[in-house]
Design a protein around this motif. Structure first.
Motif, PDB file in Angstrom:
ATOM      1  N   PHE A 173       0.825  -1.203   0.000  1.00  0.00           N
ATOM      2  CA  PHE A 173       0.000   0.000   0.000  1.00  0.00           C
ATOM      3  C   PHE A 173       0.861   1.255   0.000  1.00  0.00           C
ATOM      4  CE2 PHE A 173      -3.361  -2.640   2.409  1.00  0.00           C
ATOM      5  CZ  PHE A 173      -3.865  -3.106   1.203  1.00  0.00           C
ATOM      6  N   ASN A 228       0.898   4.023  -2.899  1.00  0.00           N
ATOM      7  CA  ASN A 228       0.568   5.396  -2.546  1.00  0.00           C
ATOM      8  C   ASN A 228       1.652   6.376  -2.985  1.00  0.00           C
ATOM      9  OD1 ASN A 228      -1.267   7.252  -1.136  1.00  0.00           O
ATOM     10  ND2 ASN A 228       0.431   7.524   0.292  1.00  0.00           N
ATOM     11  N   PHE A 254     -10.881  -1.157  -1.529  1.00  0.00           N
ATOM     12  CA  PHE A 254      -9.669  -1.407  -2.316  1.00  0.00           C
ATOM     13  C   PHE A 254      -9.906  -2.518  -3.329  1.00  0.00           C
ATOM     14  CE2 PHE A 254      -5.492  -3.320  -3.073  1.00  0.00           C
ATOM     15  CZ  PHE A 254      -4.761  -2.196  -3.423  1.00  0.00           C
ATOM     16  N   SER A 284      -9.348  -2.272  -7.361  1.00  0.00           N
ATOM     17  CA  SER A 284      -8.142  -2.955  -7.848  1.00  0.00           C
ATOM     18  C   SER A 284      -8.423  -4.349  -8.409  1.00  0.00           C
ATOM     19  CB  SER A 284      -7.118  -3.078  -6.712  1.00  0.00           C
ATOM     20  OG  SER A 284      -7.648  -3.859  -5.642  1.00  0.00           O
ATOM     21  N   MET A 288      -6.158   2.743  -7.415  1.00  0.00           N
ATOM     22  CA  MET A 288      -5.697   2.233  -6.123  1.00  0.00           C
ATOM     23  C   MET A 288      -5.159   3.358  -5.243  1.00  0.00           C
ATOM     24  SD  MET A 288      -3.980  -1.524  -6.800  1.00  0.00           S
ATOM     25  CE  MET A 288      -2.669  -0.921  -7.874  1.00  0.00           C
ATOM     26  N   ARG A 289      -4.506   4.355  -5.859  1.00  0.00           N
ATOM     27  CA  ARG A 289      -3.955   5.457  -5.073  1.00  0.00           C
ATOM     28  C   ARG A 289      -5.041   6.318  -4.446  1.00  0.00           C
ATOM     29  NH1 ARG A 289       0.192   5.346  -9.024  1.00  0.00           N
ATOM     30  NH2 ARG A 289      -0.886   6.838 -10.369  1.00  0.00           N
ATOM     31  N   THR A 292      -5.499   3.869  -1.100  1.00  0.00           N
ATOM     32  CA  THR A 292      -4.388   3.454  -0.234  1.00  0.00           C
ATOM     33  C   THR A 292      -4.134   4.357   0.965  1.00  0.00           C
ATOM     34  OG1 THR A 292      -2.913   4.470  -1.895  1.00  0.00           O
ATOM     35  CG2 THR A 292      -3.136   2.066  -1.916  1.00  0.00           C
ATOM     36  N   ILE A 321      -3.400   2.669   4.645  1.00  0.00           N
ATOM     37  CA  ILE A 321      -2.135   2.815   5.353  1.00  0.00           C
ATOM     38  C   ILE A 321      -2.380   3.136   6.822  1.00  0.00           C
ATOM     39  CG2 ILE A 321      -0.061   4.261   5.538  1.00  0.00           C
ATOM     40  CD1 ILE A 321      -0.127   4.523   2.494  1.00  0.00           C
TER      41      ILE A 321
END
Length: 215
Positions: free
Chosen positions: A52, A56, A124, A128, A199-200, A203, A207
């Motif tokens: 992750f 990120n 997520f 993804s 995904m960013r 993330t 985190i």
């Protein structure tokens, strides 16, 4: 016309069978998450945590062309292996195993993300895992049904000694596989350049989200 209707009905049955087999694999994969030991959960959690952070920071986007061919190569190997197994009757179980295994991988991935990170993990998975697999899975199902149908055609020709030219079915089989391979290349482009961006978006939440252990 009767033969065409029979073939169409037979393929519909194959599509349903392969789709159900894949679905069973997804369920089995999700249930496998509960069989992980606490140590295995923690190891996977640490790996995902590092992943992750990498996503990120955008580190995975350093060499998109290299990533593209890695992803495309993996997908084309699935298609190619199914095609090879479809060339003989003894390859039929292998095709079914691959379909089941793909379902297990998807089910385990989604099940673990949801089990470890709750709704953050589900979010997520939706950005993804879900988008590319909504395209990949139908392609693999089409490849599998085509391979099974061709394999059964070979079986009928050899065991039942039915007359007929195999050139046209083989050409159709090769053509279908090539088309599915081209579609996989397009899906690989999506995974390389679009999926990391999606995904960013998620993330940062993962985190800072604590993993849930002891499922």
């Amino acid at each position: 016309m009767r033969a065409f209707r029979h073939a169409l009905k037979e393929q519909n049955i194959l599509y349903i069978f392969v789709a159900v087999l894949f679905l069973v694999g997804v369920i089995f994969g999700a249930l496998m998450v509960n069989a992980l030991s606490l140590e295995q959960q923690q190891d996977l959690g640490r790996y995902l945590g590092n992943f992750f952070v990498t996503v990120n920071q955008g580190a995975e986007a350093g060499q998109p062309a290299h990533s593209y061919w890695d992803i495309a190569g993996l997908h084309l190997k699935w298609v190619g292996l199914i095609w090879i197994l479809g060339l003989s009757v003894i390859g039929l179980p292998g095709i079914l195993i691959l379909d089941f295994l793909k379902g297990v991988l998807v089910g385990f991935t989604v099940g673990y993300l949801v089990g470890q990170f709750s709704w953050h993990g589900l979010l997520f998975a939706l950005v993804s895992v879900a988008p590319p697999n909504l395209l990949i899975i139908p392609v693999l199902i089409v490849c599998s049904v085509s391979a099974i149908a061709f394999s059964l055609h070979i079986k009928n020709r050899v065991m039942l000694q039915r007359p007929g030219n195999i050139t046209r079915p083989f050409a159709s089989y090769v053509g279908m596989t090539l088309v599915m391979g081209l579609i996989m290349l397009g899906i690989s482009s999506f995974e390389t350049w679009v999926t990391p961006t999606m995904m960013r978006w998620v993330t940062p939440m993962l985190i800072h989200a604590p993993a849930i252990t002891g499922m």
